[in-house]
Design an enzyme around this catalytic site. Sequence first.
Site, PDB file in Angstrom:
ATOM      1  N   ASN A   6       0.852  -1.191   0.000  1.00  0.00           N
ATOM      2  CA  ASN A   6       0.000   0.000   0.000  1.00  0.00           C
ATOM      3  C   ASN A   6       0.896   1.251   0.000  1.00  0.00           C
ATOM      4  O   ASN A   6       1.731   1.418   0.890  1.00  0.00           O
ATOM      5  CB  ASN A   6      -0.885  -0.056   1.262  1.00  0.00           C
ATOM      6  CG  ASN A   6      -1.820   1.127   1.347  1.00  0.00           C
ATOM      7  OD1 ASN A   6      -1.426   2.251   1.078  1.00  0.00           O
ATOM      8  ND2 ASN A   6      -3.053   0.879   1.740  1.00  0.00           N
ATOM      9  N   HIS A   9       0.874   6.150   1.986  1.00  0.00           N
ATOM     10  CA  HIS A   9       1.630   7.072   2.835  1.00  0.00           C
ATOM     11  C   HIS A   9       2.694   7.871   2.081  1.00  0.00           C
ATOM     12  O   HIS A   9       3.171   8.885   2.573  1.00  0.00           O
ATOM     13  CB  HIS A   9       2.218   6.337   4.038  1.00  0.00           C
ATOM     14  CG  HIS A   9       1.128   5.897   4.966  1.00  0.00           C
ATOM     15  ND1 HIS A   9       0.179   6.772   5.443  1.00  0.00           N
ATOM     16  CD2 HIS A   9       0.801   4.685   5.450  1.00  0.00           C
ATOM     17  CE1 HIS A   9      -0.675   6.108   6.203  1.00  0.00           C
ATOM     18  NE2 HIS A   9      -0.321   4.840   6.217  1.00  0.00           N
ATOM     19  N   HIS A  42      -5.816   3.398  -1.336  1.00  0.00           N
ATOM     20  CA  HIS A  42      -7.142   3.675  -0.778  1.00  0.00           C
ATOM     21  C   HIS A  42      -7.520   5.078  -1.232  1.00  0.00           C
ATOM     22  O   HIS A  42      -6.920   6.059  -0.787  1.00  0.00           O
ATOM     23  CB  HIS A  42      -7.064   3.590   0.753  1.00  0.00           C
ATOM     24  CG  HIS A  42      -8.372   3.780   1.452  1.00  0.00           C
ATOM     25  ND1 HIS A  42      -8.511   3.637   2.806  1.00  0.00           N
ATOM     26  CD2 HIS A  42      -9.605   4.115   0.989  1.00  0.00           C
ATOM     27  CE1 HIS A  42      -9.768   3.864   3.152  1.00  0.00           C
ATOM     28  NE2 HIS A  42     -10.448   4.176   2.074  1.00  0.00           N
ATOM     29  N   ARG A  44      -9.690   7.726  -0.637  1.00  0.00           N
ATOM     30  CA  ARG A  44     -10.645   8.100   0.413  1.00  0.00           C
ATOM     31  C   ARG A  44     -11.562   9.195  -0.084  1.00  0.00           C
ATOM     32  O   ARG A  44     -11.199   9.990  -0.953  1.00  0.00           O
ATOM     33  CB  ARG A  44      -9.894   8.579   1.671  1.00  0.00           C
ATOM     34  CG  ARG A  44      -9.058   7.484   2.328  1.00  0.00           C
ATOM     35  CD  ARG A  44      -8.492   7.973   3.645  1.00  0.00           C
ATOM     36  NE  ARG A  44      -9.486   7.948   4.686  1.00  0.00           N
ATOM     37  CZ  ARG A  44      -9.551   7.039   5.669  1.00  0.00           C
ATOM     38  NH1 ARG A  44      -8.650   6.096   5.751  1.00  0.00           N
ATOM     39  NH2 ARG A  44     -10.500   7.088   6.567  1.00  0.00           N
ATOM     40  N   ARG A  48      -7.495  12.532   1.256  1.00  0.00           N
ATOM     41  CA  ARG A  48      -6.414  13.038   2.116  1.00  0.00           C
ATOM     42  C   ARG A  48      -5.022  12.607   1.649  1.00  0.00           C
ATOM     43  O   ARG A  48      -4.045  13.241   1.981  1.00  0.00           O
ATOM     44  CB  ARG A  48      -6.630  12.628   3.574  1.00  0.00           C
ATOM     45  CG  ARG A  48      -6.458  11.156   3.824  1.00  0.00           C
ATOM     46  CD  ARG A  48      -6.458  10.848   5.299  1.00  0.00           C
ATOM     47  NE  ARG A  48      -7.783  10.965   5.874  1.00  0.00           N
ATOM     48  CZ  ARG A  48      -8.154  10.320   6.990  1.00  0.00           C
ATOM     49  NH1 ARG A  48      -7.284   9.562   7.616  1.00  0.00           N
ATOM     50  NH2 ARG A  48      -9.361  10.443   7.463  1.00  0.00           N
ATOM     51  N   GLU A  69      -8.788   0.091  -2.630  1.00  0.00           N
ATOM     52  CA  GLU A  69      -9.585   0.095  -1.386  1.00  0.00           C
ATOM     53  C   GLU A  69     -10.509   1.288  -1.446  1.00  0.00           C
ATOM     54  O   GLU A  69     -10.085   2.401  -1.771  1.00  0.00           O
ATOM     55  CB  GLU A  69      -8.662   0.297  -0.176  1.00  0.00           C
ATOM     56  CG  GLU A  69      -7.957  -0.932   0.271  1.00  0.00           C
ATOM     57  CD  GLU A  69      -7.052  -0.609   1.461  1.00  0.00           C
ATOM     58  OE1 GLU A  69      -7.293   0.384   2.170  1.00  0.00           O
ATOM     59  OE2 GLU A  69      -6.099  -1.351   1.652  1.00  0.00           O
ATOM     60  N   THR A 100      -8.000   3.066   8.786  1.00  0.00           N
ATOM     61  CA  THR A 100      -9.199   2.229   8.863  1.00  0.00           C
ATOM     62  C   THR A 100      -9.206   1.517  10.213  1.00  0.00           C
ATOM     63  O   THR A 100      -8.290   0.770  10.528  1.00  0.00           O
ATOM     64  CB  THR A 100      -9.194   1.197   7.714  1.00  0.00           C
ATOM     65  OG1 THR A 100      -8.840   1.874   6.516  1.00  0.00           O
ATOM     66  CG2 THR A 100     -10.540   0.543   7.546  1.00  0.00           C
ATOM     67  N   GLU A 150     -10.590  -9.939   3.352  1.00  0.00           N
ATOM     68  CA  GLU A 150      -9.308  -9.591   3.979  1.00  0.00           C
ATOM     69  C   GLU A 150      -9.588  -9.501   5.476  1.00  0.00           C
ATOM     70  O   GLU A 150     -10.398  -8.683   5.916  1.00  0.00           O
ATOM     71  CB  GLU A 150      -8.780  -8.257   3.438  1.00  0.00           C
ATOM     72  CG  GLU A 150      -7.443  -7.881   4.077  1.00  0.00           C
ATOM     73  CD  GLU A 150      -6.883  -6.550   3.575  1.00  0.00           C
ATOM     74  OE1 GLU A 150      -7.239  -6.113   2.452  1.00  0.00           O
ATOM     75  OE2 GLU A 150      -6.105  -5.937   4.319  1.00  0.00           O
ATOM     76  N   HIS A 189      -3.376  -5.165   7.892  1.00  0.00           N
ATOM     77  CA  HIS A 189      -3.486  -4.021   8.789  1.00  0.00           C
ATOM     78  C   HIS A 189      -2.602  -4.196  10.018  1.00  0.00           C
ATOM     79  O   HIS A 189      -2.730  -5.181  10.740  1.00  0.00           O
ATOM     80  CB  HIS A 189      -4.929  -3.726   9.248  1.00  0.00           C
ATOM     81  CG  HIS A 189      -5.119  -2.257   9.497  1.00  0.00           C
ATOM     82  ND1 HIS A 189      -4.678  -1.645  10.618  1.00  0.00           N
ATOM     83  CD2 HIS A 189      -5.638  -1.277   8.718  1.00  0.00           C
ATOM     84  CE1 HIS A 189      -4.929  -0.347  10.536  1.00  0.00           C
ATOM     85  NE2 HIS A 189      -5.509  -0.091   9.380  1.00  0.00           N
TER      86      HIS A 189
HETATM   87  N1  PXP Z   1      -5.705  -3.464   4.468  1.00  0.00           N
HETATM   88  C1  PXP Z   1      -6.656  -2.508   4.524  1.00  0.00           C
HETATM   89  C2  PXP Z   1      -8.039  -2.865   4.133  1.00  0.00           C
HETATM   90  C3  PXP Z   1      -6.343  -1.199   4.929  1.00  0.00           C
HETATM   91  O1  PXP Z   1      -7.308  -0.264   4.992  1.00  0.00           O
HETATM   92  C4  PXP Z   1      -5.001  -0.891   5.244  1.00  0.00           C
HETATM   93  C5  PXP Z   1      -4.637   0.500   5.643  1.00  0.00           C
HETATM   94  O2  PXP Z   1      -4.813   1.356   4.570  1.00  0.00           O
HETATM   95  C6  PXP Z   1      -4.046  -1.918   5.150  1.00  0.00           C
HETATM   96  C7  PXP Z   1      -4.432  -3.197   4.802  1.00  0.00           C
HETATM   97  C8  PXP Z   1      -2.604  -1.677   5.448  1.00  0.00           C
HETATM   98  O3  PXP Z   1      -2.455  -1.385   6.799  1.00  0.00           O
HETATM   99  P1  PXP Z   1      -1.043  -0.899   7.343  1.00  0.00           P
HETATM  100  O4  PXP Z   1      -0.791   0.440   6.693  1.00  0.00           O
HETATM  101  O5  PXP Z   1      -1.239  -0.827   8.811  1.00  0.00           O
HETATM  102  O6  PXP Z   1      -0.041  -1.925   6.897  1.00  0.00           O
END
Ligand code: PXP
Length: 236
Positions: A6, A9, A42, A44, A48, A69, A100, A150, A189
Amino acid sequence: MILGVNVDHVATVRQARGGIEPDPVDAAMEAIEGGADGITVHLREDRRHIQDRDLEVLREKVSIELNLEMAATREMIGIALRVRPDMVTLVPEKRKELTTEGGLDLKKSEQKIKRAIERIQAEGIPVSLFINPSIRDVVVSKRLGAQMVEIHTGRYADAKGRRQDAEFERVRRAIEKGLEIGLLVNAGHGLNYSNVQRIASISGLRGLYIGHSIISRSIFVGIKEAVREMKELIKA
Ligand code: PXP
């Protein structure tokens, strides 16, 4: 076991100054070089971090799995059907949350989620539901027609000692149930370089979706190396 990285960030840092760098698309390319099997963003509702244009450029450039996402809203469904990611993960979304916070509330939003799954999957895009590690939610996901789930590992990641063992068991049982009833099962997550291996060792798991820990580590070693190290930890 696939690793979806992901890159939200990277866009968070860019948005902090409202400019053009760092570019999450470049980050995705580096992640792919490091061995990522998928790229997740994601989009949003408050935009953001990831912007609509990022998603469009990613769709042009990413030839591995692009996972979008999103909340199950009319606007987002329209975007998904236009941009055509390789899969959609439906997530709950609250404007004030930092990230999330939990899985989907399938009780409250059952009809809305069912309709979203139907519309998206009818166009050939598989849908995954981000759910809490609960047997009930796994069973409901299947009933609603999702091809994938997931399992939320956030509570496992935050817990310590015996409480973490208990959270791990919840995740393991939810994964087992999903596999038993014919779902493709992922997890994600809060996973990082210290807590990921226990989850990765659960047999039958399709993939892990990881963002924050990889992007954090990449500040020190670069994205390619950060992804490579994570891949090494989770390889079957
Ligand atoms: N899976 C989902 C559905 C999420 O919303 C997120 C956070 O955006 C992640 C995985 C990844 O989480 P982390 O950034 O804590 O690794």
